[in-house]
Design an enzyme around this catalytic site. Structure first.
Site, PDB file in Angstrom:
ATOM      1  N   ASP A   7       0.771  -1.253  -0.133  1.00  0.00           N
ATOM      2  CA  ASP A   7       0.086   0.024   0.119  1.00  0.00           C
ATOM      3  C   ASP A   7       0.893   1.041   0.115  1.00  0.00           C
ATOM      4  O   ASP A   7       0.392   2.349   0.618  1.00  0.00           O
ATOM      5  CB  ASP A   7      -0.848   0.058   1.159  1.00  0.00           C
ATOM      6  CG  ASP A   7      -1.740  -1.090   1.331  1.00  0.00           C
ATOM      7  OD1 ASP A   7      -2.215  -1.753   0.042  1.00  0.00           O
ATOM      8  OD2 ASP A   7      -2.084  -1.626   2.551  1.00  0.00           O
TER       9      ASP A   7
ATOM     10  N   LYS B 172       1.673   2.009  -5.276  1.00  0.00           N
ATOM     11  CA  LYS B 172       2.170   1.490  -6.687  1.00  0.00           C
ATOM     12  C   LYS B 172       1.073   2.044  -7.742  1.00  0.00           C
ATOM     13  O   LYS B 172       1.643   2.343  -8.736  1.00  0.00           O
ATOM     14  CB  LYS B 172       2.299  -0.151  -6.463  1.00  0.00           C
ATOM     15  CG  LYS B 172       3.250  -0.532  -5.450  1.00  0.00           C
ATOM     16  CD  LYS B 172       3.230  -2.013  -5.311  1.00  0.00           C
ATOM     17  CE  LYS B 172       2.029  -2.743  -4.660  1.00  0.00           C
ATOM     18  NZ  LYS B 172       2.016  -2.192  -3.007  1.00  0.00           N
TER      19      LYS B 172
ATOM     20  N   GLY C 108      -4.489  -4.404  -3.653  1.00  0.00           N
ATOM     21  CA  GLY C 108      -5.527  -3.311  -3.979  1.00  0.00           C
ATOM     22  C   GLY C 108      -4.580  -2.121  -4.096  1.00  0.00           C
ATOM     23  O   GLY C 108      -3.894  -1.656  -3.443  1.00  0.00           O
ATOM     24  N   HIS C 109      -4.689  -1.722  -5.485  1.00  0.00           N
ATOM     25  CA  HIS C 109      -3.834  -0.774  -6.319  1.00  0.00           C
ATOM     26  C   HIS C 109      -4.980   0.263  -6.538  1.00  0.00           C
ATOM     27  O   HIS C 109      -5.607   0.042  -7.680  1.00  0.00           O
ATOM     28  CB  HIS C 109      -3.018  -1.125  -7.325  1.00  0.00           C
ATOM     29  CG  HIS C 109      -2.158  -2.182  -6.832  1.00  0.00           C
ATOM     30  ND1 HIS C 109      -0.999  -2.914  -7.775  1.00  0.00           N
ATOM     31  CD2 HIS C 109      -1.858  -2.781  -5.958  1.00  0.00           C
ATOM     32  CE1 HIS C 109      -0.370  -3.772  -6.942  1.00  0.00           C
ATOM     33  NE2 HIS C 109      -0.733  -3.715  -5.919  1.00  0.00           N
TER      34      HIS C 109
ATOM     35  N   GLN D 243       1.979  -6.240  -3.081  1.00  0.00           N
ATOM     36  CA  GLN D 243       2.088  -6.216  -1.724  1.00  0.00           C
ATOM     37  C   GLN D 243       3.610  -5.414  -1.426  1.00  0.00           C
ATOM     38  O   GLN D 243       3.903  -4.561  -2.239  1.00  0.00           O
ATOM     39  CB  GLN D 243       2.553  -7.707  -1.252  1.00  0.00           C
ATOM     40  CG  GLN D 243       1.441  -8.648  -1.070  1.00  0.00           C
ATOM     41  CD  GLN D 243       0.907  -9.020  -2.371  1.00  0.00           C
ATOM     42  OE1 GLN D 243       1.508  -9.742  -3.253  1.00  0.00           O
ATOM     43  NE2 GLN D 243      -0.487  -8.803  -2.611  1.00  0.00           N
TER      44      GLN D 243
HETATM   45  P1  GDP Z   1      -0.917   0.390  -3.729  1.00  0.00           P
HETATM   46  O1  GDP Z   1      -1.365  -1.145  -3.199  1.00  0.00           O
HETATM   47  O2  GDP Z   1       0.755   0.407  -3.332  1.00  0.00           O
HETATM   48  O3  GDP Z   1      -1.048   0.913  -4.848  1.00  0.00           O
HETATM   49  O4  GDP Z   1      -1.600   1.476  -2.799  1.00  0.00           O
HETATM   50  P2  GDP Z   1      -3.062   1.565  -2.157  1.00  0.00           P
HETATM   51  O5  GDP Z   1      -3.615   2.157  -3.463  1.00  0.00           O
HETATM   52  O6  GDP Z   1      -3.599   0.445  -1.747  1.00  0.00           O
HETATM   53  O7  GDP Z   1      -2.903   2.562  -1.245  1.00  0.00           O
HETATM   54  C1  GDP Z   1      -2.438   3.972  -1.541  1.00  0.00           C
HETATM   55  C2  GDP Z   1      -3.438   4.735  -1.045  1.00  0.00           C
HETATM   56  O8  GDP Z   1      -2.637   6.138  -1.154  1.00  0.00           O
HETATM   57  C3  GDP Z   1      -4.457   5.266  -1.996  1.00  0.00           C
HETATM   58  O9  GDP Z   1      -5.567   5.598  -1.711  1.00  0.00           O
HETATM   59  C4  GDP Z   1      -3.773   6.292  -3.071  1.00  0.00           C
HETATM   60  O10 GDP Z   1      -4.898   6.960  -3.966  1.00  0.00           O
HETATM   61  C5  GDP Z   1      -3.162   7.169  -2.191  1.00  0.00           C
HETATM   62  N1  GDP Z   1      -2.091   7.944  -2.451  1.00  0.00           N
HETATM   63  C6  GDP Z   1      -0.909   7.446  -3.244  1.00  0.00           C
HETATM   64  N2  GDP Z   1      -0.007   8.549  -3.163  1.00  0.00           N
HETATM   65  C7  GDP Z   1      -0.326   9.508  -2.626  1.00  0.00           C
HETATM   66  C8  GDP Z   1       0.186  10.752  -2.206  1.00  0.00           C
HETATM   67  O11 GDP Z   1       1.226  11.077  -2.366  1.00  0.00           O
HETATM   68  N3  GDP Z   1      -0.515  11.540  -1.300  1.00  0.00           N
HETATM   69  C9  GDP Z   1      -1.644  11.218  -0.864  1.00  0.00           C
HETATM   70  N4  GDP Z   1      -2.410  11.907  -0.050  1.00  0.00           N
HETATM   71  N5  GDP Z   1      -2.296  10.007  -0.912  1.00  0.00           N
HETATM   72  C10 GDP Z   1      -1.617   9.207  -2.008  1.00  0.00           C
HETATM   73  P1  IMO Z   2      -0.943  -4.251  -2.165  1.00  0.00           P
HETATM   74  O1  IMO Z   2      -0.638  -4.928  -3.573  1.00  0.00           O
HETATM   75  C1  IMO Z   2      -0.895  -4.512   2.314  1.00  0.00           C
HETATM   76  C2  IMO Z   2      -0.894  -8.549   3.872  1.00  0.00           C
HETATM   77  C3  IMO Z   2      -2.191  -9.158   4.695  1.00  0.00           C
HETATM   78  C4  IMO Z   2      -1.466 -10.020   5.705  1.00  0.00           C
HETATM   79  C5  IMO Z   2      -0.417 -10.631   4.913  1.00  0.00           C
HETATM   80  C6  IMO Z   2      -0.808 -12.052   4.358  1.00  0.00           C
HETATM   81  O2  IMO Z   2      -2.221  -3.495  -2.153  1.00  0.00           O
HETATM   82  O3  IMO Z   2       0.268  -3.378  -1.622  1.00  0.00           O
HETATM   83  P2  IMO Z   2      -2.424 -12.830   2.330  1.00  0.00           P
HETATM   84  O4  IMO Z   2      -3.892 -12.435   2.182  1.00  0.00           O
HETATM   85  O5  IMO Z   2      -1.491 -12.278   1.104  1.00  0.00           O
HETATM   86  O6  IMO Z   2      -2.159 -14.243   2.757  1.00  0.00           O
HETATM   87  O7  IMO Z   2      -2.158 -11.860   3.714  1.00  0.00           O
HETATM   88  O8  IMO Z   2       0.027  -9.884   3.628  1.00  0.00           O
HETATM   89  N1  IMO Z   2      -1.050  -8.271   2.525  1.00  0.00           N
HETATM   90  C7  IMO Z   2      -0.968  -6.903   2.156  1.00  0.00           C
HETATM   91  N2  IMO Z   2      -0.801  -5.768   2.728  1.00  0.00           N
HETATM   92  N3  IMO Z   2      -1.042  -4.581   0.890  1.00  0.00           N
HETATM   93  C8  IMO Z   2      -1.295  -5.824   0.082  1.00  0.00           C
HETATM   94  O9  IMO Z   2      -1.086  -5.423  -1.313  1.00  0.00           O
HETATM   95  C9  IMO Z   2      -1.189  -6.995   0.653  1.00  0.00           C
HETATM   96  N4  IMO Z   2      -1.447  -8.065   0.388  1.00  0.00           N
HETATM   97  C10 IMO Z   2      -1.199  -8.778   1.398  1.00  0.00           C
HETATM   98  O10 IMO Z   2      -2.655  -7.970   5.132  1.00  0.00           O
HETATM   99  O11 IMO Z   2      -0.755  -9.279   6.682  1.00  0.00           O
HETATM  100 MG    MG Z   3      -2.729  -1.628  -1.975  1.00  0.00          MG
END
Ligand code: GDP
Ligand code: IMO
Ligand code: MG
Length: 475
Positions: A29, A32, A56-57, A258
């Protein structure tokens, strides 16, 4: 979308020519999806090669917010988006996910990719309640990768297209795990009845409650239906098309899922995911290691503070109002499960370890804007472990749990006006950031280079908001 000319962009100095890989450099998170949105105009093809619906991206572009779990984030940009055999997929979710993009026909999937069934998801829940609680996303990831590894229980995308074969494979899997599935079924029945009594929302029943044969049939029916809908996205060998694509002069982005600290082998085991998450492994699973741009193709996304979902050691965790402030300001709630993310200060020891072991050379720092709402942020520059100061990341989770962070106060990062900073950034690069933010970026960069030993590590861009383009690129 047509390809934008890279040469006239500040990204030109930093992006790769052939193949690049982008992975999370913490516990997931990191942003990416945001990075993908920024560089998508310069790319031709997007790839996901590991993980599945656990990720979740988020991509925010043109007033629309996409949440991608299995499909490469680049699908939002109407360009070829390839899912390789290294992944495990939930076919129903996959079909639903494809429908959020304008042109789902850009998505193709390798026929050997492993399938997650309802039974895999049930057994993920079983493992969480009857063994070590990892805090998984309960998407069935671990059990599906287990089926892949043991080979005999593997169900592939190709199997979805042949009903008889699918029925045999599903029966084989369910019968092999019958005892646990029936036990789980009893537990789910009890929970469902209890919730009904209390007038609560019903839960999705994942285990057999009316006999094994009916259970298998319901899984087969559901999967076969999904298979029919996905059939025209299925290709035999994605590595052939990807390698040919590079040879034709296309620029490819391989999107990891991840974070490196959740890597199955070198993360904070056993509190990790079930796939590999390093840059090298992610590239290899796409069949593109040899084509990667050695200089500019190894990117790590780094959040300006730290978050973690689920269990496991987290040395800089803030279980107080500062942590709550970060969670609120950064909207730190899981994209997949909605769970509140654990929050803490930036951990240079853990992230430097990720940079080295995960083979990162270039960093993209996100969410520095969030830090402006917390006053004086801190950075962890070393650990105190059993009375000794160290910058070595403990490989044993029990030792990591005892590590106390040594924190350096950073002073305020300053208020960031996104629009003005982006505009000024085109001329001034990082010079457009407030002095406090600049200092923060420089400190993170030098600590990561120093502790990791990756002396040419650099932060090439700083993200200051969730929308595509809310970014300052180093010039
Ligand atoms: P990912 O799994 O690495 O793609 O990240 P996620 O989408 O799960 O979580 C990142 C969250 O931060 C999302 O809600 C993005 O929209 C938000 N985000 C990403 N970059 C920035 C930033 O520079 N500033 C702020 N405020 N939010 C951001
Ligand atoms: P993105 O791609 C954050 C964490 C889970 C748990 C551990 C194992 O959005 O960055 P799993 O369901 O993979 O067997 O869970 O890994 N986890 C993540 N945490 N972002 C993710 O993906 C994750 N995918 C798995 O919360 O601790
Ligand atoms: Mg994510």
């Amino acid at each position: 979308m047509t390809k934008k000319d890279l040469a006239s962009s500040p990204w030109a100095r930093h992006l790769w020519d052939t193949v690049g890989v982008v992975v999370g450099a913490q516990w997931g998170d990191e942003g990416k999806g945001k990075f993908v949105s920024d560089v998508a105009p310069y790319m031709d093809v997007f790839v996901r090669s590991q993980g599945g619906p656990n990720s979740g991206h988020t991509v925010m572009v043109n007033g629309k917010r996409y949440a991608f779990h299995q499909v490469p984030s680049g699908a939002a940009f109407r360009k070829p988006s390839v899912m390789t055999a290294g992944m495990v997929v939930n076919p129903n979710l996959l079909y639903g996910e494809m429908q959020q993009v304008d042109d789902p026909s850009v998505v193709v999937i390798d026929s050997r990719t492993a399938i997650i069934t309802k039974a895999h998801r049930a057994l993920d829940g079983y493992g969480e309640t009857n063994g070590t609680t990892i805090g998984t996303t309960r998407q069935g990831m671990g059990p599906a990768y287990e089926s892949k590894a043991n080979r005999r229980e593997l169900i592939t995308v190709a199997d979805l297209l042949d009903r008889q074969r699918l029925a045999e494979k599903v029966a084989n899997y369910v019968h092999a795990h019958q005892t646990q599935l029936l036990e789980m079924g009893e537990a789910e029945k009890r929970i469902a009845e209890e919730r009904k009594k209390q007038g609560m929302q019903p839960i999705e029943i994942l285990s057999p409650t009316d006999g094994i044969d009916e259970y298998c049939e319901s899984i087969v029916a559901e999967l076969f239906d999904a298979g029919q809908k996905l059939a025209h996205h299925v290709v035999g060998d994605t590595s052939v098309m990807l390698q040919k694509s590079v040879n034709d002069g296309n620029r490819i982005l391989v999107e990891g899922a991840q974070g490196i600290l959740l890597d199955r082998d070198v993360g904070t085991v056993p509190y990790v995911t079930s796939s590999r998450t390093t840059a090298g492994a992610t590239l290899a699973d796409a069949g593109l290691s040899r084509y990667a741009d050695r200089e500019n193709g190894f990117w790590g996304i780094i959040k300006a503070y730290a978050t973690r979902v689920g269990g496991g050691p987290f040395p800089t965790e803030l279980e107080n109002s500062a942590g709550e402030k970060l969670r609120k300001a950064g909207v730190e709630f899981g994209t997949t499960t909605g769970r509140p993310r654990r929050t803490g200060w930036f951990d240079a020891v853990a992230t430097a370890y990720a940079v080295r072991v995960g083979e990162i050379r270039t960093g993209y720092l996100t969410k520095i804007d969030v830090l402006s709402s917390v006053g004086n942020p801190m950075i962890c520059v070393a650990y105190l472990v059993d009375g000794k100061i160290t910058t070595e990341f403990p490989t044993d989770a029990r030792v990591l749990k005892r590590a106390k962070p040594l924190l350096e106060p950073m002073g305020a990062v300053g208020k960031i006006n996104r629009h003005d900073t982006v505009m000024a950034g085109r001329r001034k690069g990082f010079g457009a950031l407030p002095a406090g933010s600049r200092r923060y970026v420089e400190r993170v960069e030098s600590l990561l280079a120093e502790i990791s030993g990756v002396s040419d590590f650099e932060i090439a861009a700083v993200s200051i908001g969730p929308w595509k383009g809310q970014t300052v690129v180093k010039i």
